[in-house]
Design a protein around this motif. Structure first.
Motif, short mmCIF file in Angstrom:
data_model
loop_
_atom_site.label_atom_id
_atom_site.label_comp_id
_atom_site.label_asym_id
_atom_site.label_seq_id
_atom_site.Cartn_x
_atom_site.Cartn_y
_atom_site.Cartn_z
N THR A 177 0.83 -1.21 0.00
CA THR A 177 0.00 0.00 0.00
C THR A 177 0.86 1.26 0.00
O THR A 177 0.56 2.23 -0.70
CB THR A 177 -0.93 0.00 1.23
N PHE A 178 1.94 1.25 0.78
CA PHE A 178 2.80 2.43 0.88
C PHE A 178 3.44 2.81 -0.47
O PHE A 178 3.81 3.97 -0.68
CB PHE A 178 3.91 2.20 1.90
N GLN A 179 3.59 1.83 -1.37
CA GLN A 179 4.26 2.08 -2.64
C GLN A 179 3.31 2.54 -3.74
O GLN A 179 3.75 2.81 -4.85
CB GLN A 179 4.98 0.80 -3.09
N GLN A 180 2.02 2.66 -3.43
CA GLN A 180 1.04 3.03 -4.44
C GLN A 180 1.09 4.54 -4.73
O GLN A 180 1.47 5.33 -3.88
CB GLN A 180 -0.36 2.64 -3.99
N SER A 195 -8.58 1.56 5.99
CA SER A 195 -7.95 0.91 4.83
C SER A 195 -8.68 1.17 3.53
O SER A 195 -8.10 1.66 2.56
CB SER A 195 -7.84 -0.59 5.09
N PHE A 196 -9.98 0.84 3.47
CA PHE A 196 -10.72 0.97 2.22
C PHE A 196 -10.81 2.43 1.77
O PHE A 196 -10.82 2.71 0.57
CB PHE A 196 -12.12 0.37 2.37
N LEU A 197 -10.86 3.34 2.72
CA LEU A 197 -10.93 4.75 2.37
C LEU A 197 -9.61 5.27 1.84
O LEU A 197 -9.57 6.12 0.94
CB LEU A 197 -11.37 5.56 3.59
N LEU A 198 -8.50 4.75 2.38
CA LEU A 198 -7.19 5.14 1.86
C LEU A 198 -7.01 4.68 0.42
O LEU A 198 -6.40 5.36 -0.40
CB LEU A 198 -6.09 4.54 2.73
N LEU A 199 -7.54 3.50 0.10
CA LEU A 199 -7.41 2.98 -1.25
C LEU A 199 -8.17 3.84 -2.27
O LEU A 199 -7.89 3.76 -3.47
CB LEU A 199 -7.90 1.53 -1.31
N GLU A 200 -9.14 4.63 -1.82
CA GLU A 200 -9.85 5.53 -2.71
C GLU A 200 -8.93 6.63 -3.25
O GLU A 200 -9.23 7.25 -4.27
CB GLU A 200 -11.03 6.19 -1.97
N LEU A 201 -7.81 6.86 -2.57
CA LEU A 201 -6.87 7.89 -3.00
C LEU A 201 -5.86 7.36 -4.01
O LEU A 201 -5.08 8.12 -4.57
CB LEU A 201 -6.10 8.45 -1.79
N VAL A 202 -5.86 6.04 -4.23
CA VAL A 202 -4.88 5.41 -5.12
C VAL A 202 -5.41 5.40 -6.54
O VAL A 202 -6.54 4.98 -6.79
CB VAL A 202 -4.57 3.97 -4.65
N ARG A 203 -4.60 5.86 -7.48
CA ARG A 203 -4.97 5.82 -8.88
C ARG A 203 -4.18 4.70 -9.57
O ARG A 203 -3.32 4.92 -10.41
CB ARG A 203 -4.69 7.18 -9.54
N ALA A 204 -4.47 3.48 -9.17
CA ALA A 204 -3.85 2.29 -9.73
C ALA A 204 -4.73 1.10 -9.38
O ALA A 204 -5.70 1.22 -8.64
CB ALA A 204 -2.43 2.12 -9.18
N ASP A 205 -4.38 -0.05 -9.92
CA ASP A 205 -5.15 -1.26 -9.64
C ASP A 205 -4.86 -1.72 -8.21
O ASP A 205 -3.72 -2.04 -7.86
CB ASP A 205 -4.75 -2.36 -10.64
N THR A 206 -5.89 -1.74 -7.37
CA THR A 206 -5.72 -2.12 -5.96
C THR A 206 -6.31 -3.48 -5.65
O THR A 206 -6.51 -3.82 -4.49
CB THR A 206 -6.39 -1.06 -5.06
N LEU A 208 -5.05 -6.48 -5.79
CA LEU A 208 -4.17 -7.33 -4.99
C LEU A 208 -4.20 -6.91 -3.52
O LEU A 208 -4.27 -7.77 -2.62
CB LEU A 208 -2.74 -7.27 -5.53
N ILE A 209 -4.15 -5.61 -3.26
CA ILE A 209 -4.19 -5.11 -1.88
C ILE A 209 -5.52 -5.47 -1.23
O ILE A 209 -5.56 -5.89 -0.07
CB ILE A 209 -3.97 -3.59 -1.85
N GLU A 210 -6.61 -5.32 -1.98
CA GLU A 210 -7.93 -5.66 -1.44
C GLU A 210 -8.03 -7.14 -1.12
O GLU A 210 -8.60 -7.53 -0.10
CB GLU A 210 -9.02 -5.25 -2.43
N LEU A 211 -7.46 -7.98 -2.00
CA LEU A 211 -7.48 -9.43 -1.77
C LEU A 211 -6.67 -9.79 -0.52
O LEU A 211 -7.12 -10.57 0.32
CB LEU A 211 -6.93 -10.17 -2.99
N LEU A 212 -5.47 -9.21 -0.40
CA LEU A 212 -4.64 -9.46 0.78
C LEU A 212 -5.33 -8.98 2.06
O LEU A 212 -5.32 -9.67 3.08
CB LEU A 212 -3.29 -8.76 0.63
N GLY A 213 -5.95 -7.80 1.98
CA GLY A 213 -6.68 -7.28 3.14
C GLY A 213 -7.83 -8.18 3.53
O GLY A 213 -8.09 -8.41 4.72
N PHE A 214 -8.55 -8.70 2.53
CA PHE A 214 -9.67 -9.60 2.79
C PHE A 214 -9.19 -10.90 3.46
O PHE A 214 -9.81 -11.39 4.41
CB PHE A 214 -10.38 -9.91 1.48
#
Length: 325
Positions: A177-180, A195-206, A208-214
């Motif tokens: 996540t830190f490298q996004q 977590s899910f709200l932070l991913l809203e700030l990422v402009r890339a395919d997330t 894998l991160i969502e799967l790992l978080g799940f």
């Protein structure tokens, strides 16, 4: 830097940031924008934070100073109190300051660190709760073998493994996540960096991160819940077969308090994080349920787990009387 949240709406902030601007600061919108609720929220959270700190600090001090409490049960509670002190200090000071000053921004680096430590401490807390449930199971269901199973070396090792496992479970998805690339908008519709709200700030395919978080959420929540539920199932079965009604009622009263806290803690976290991915109602659900997990359970845990305990109260009164004399 000027606080844009003081004179722009969240929609306008999104418009000014665009979709390509690199985010260096985030705006935590908090629980409510209503001015009349801000002071109530501030007072409520400040009181909760102080009570949580006071209760857990008493646990840490008493379990360190009283040699009669140098046992496995109180060693677990000592570490649990340290976890909760760290946990509450991670969220509440920033939130209370934001409400008081109206300056709702947080640097991206601080936001990411808050995200990491929130889930590291939360995962460790789940593992420690499972260990504490196992300890209670052995104490009630295998009392004659307790000293052999829960030796000093064993319970110290169990606590260290809980801390290590919590760190290892979170460090890999966090490092990804830190490298996004974090780009606009920079608003986080919460009172902390979830977590899910932070991913809203990422402009890339997330994905894998969502799967790992799940996977991590299911393992840390449902895995430890299955251990805890199994232990308490055996405990309740043993209690029901206690011949003395008075002893049965006493044992059930203690366990029922623990079960209520576990139900609140696990129930709120499952509602927040056990989902197959981001959904349209995920933000609102997390924002509504989060105070139950981060406010209510943190405040009642010290009173449920320790401050109702006769040995702890006796040790506390003895220390107070020595100070006064």
């Amino acid at each position: 830097m000027l606080n844009t949240s003081d004179w722009l709406s969240p929609a306008e902030i999104r418009g000014t940031m665009g979709n390509s601007t690199t985010v260096t600061e985030c705006v935590l919108l908090g629980l409510s924008d209503a001015c009349e609720l801000q002071m109530l929220i501030f007072l409520g959270f400040l009181l909760n934070h102080l009570l949580t700190l006071l209760g857990n600090l008493l646990i840490v001090i008493i379990t360190l100073m009283d040699r009669r409490l140098h046992t496995a049960m109180y060693y677990f509670l000592h570490n649990f109190a340290i976890l909760e002190i760290w946990f509450t200090s991670l969220i509440f000071p920033k939130m209370v300051t934001n409400i008081l000053t109206g300056y709702k921004t947080i640097s991206l680096a601080s936001c990411l660190l808050q995200f990491f430590f929130y889930f590291f401490l939360g995962t460790t807390e789940f593992l420690l709760l499972a260990v504490m449930s196992f300890n209670k199971y052995v104490a009630i269901c295998n009392l004659l073998r307790y000293a052999t199973i829960i030796s000093k070396r064993a319970y110290v090792h169990l606590v260290l493994c809980s801390w290590k496992a919590g760190f290892l479970l979170i460090i890999f998805p966090s490092s990804i996540t830190f490298q996004q690339p974090f780009c606009g908008p920079n608003t986080v519709n919460h009172f902390f960096c979830d977590s899910f709200l932070l991913l809203e700030l990422v402009r890339a395919d997330t994905s894998l991160i969502e799967l790992l978080g799940f996977i991590v959420a299911n393992f840390s929540l449902l895995g430890t819940l299955s251990v805890t539920a199994t232990c308490y199932g055996h405990i309740l079965h043993t209690i029901l077969h206690i011949p003395s009604p008075k002893e049965r009622q006493k044992a059930f009263s203690t366990c029922s308090s623990h079960i209520i806290v576990l139900f609140l803690f696990y129930g709120s976290c499952i509602l927040m994080y056990i989902q197959s991915g981001k959904c349209s109602q995920g933000e609102d659900r997390s924002k509504v349920v989060a105070p139950l997990n981060t406010v209510v359970t943190l405040m009642v845990n010290p009173f449920i787990y320790t401050l109702r305990n006769k040995q702890v109260k006796q040790g506390f009164l003895e220390k107070v009387s020595k100070l006064l004399s």
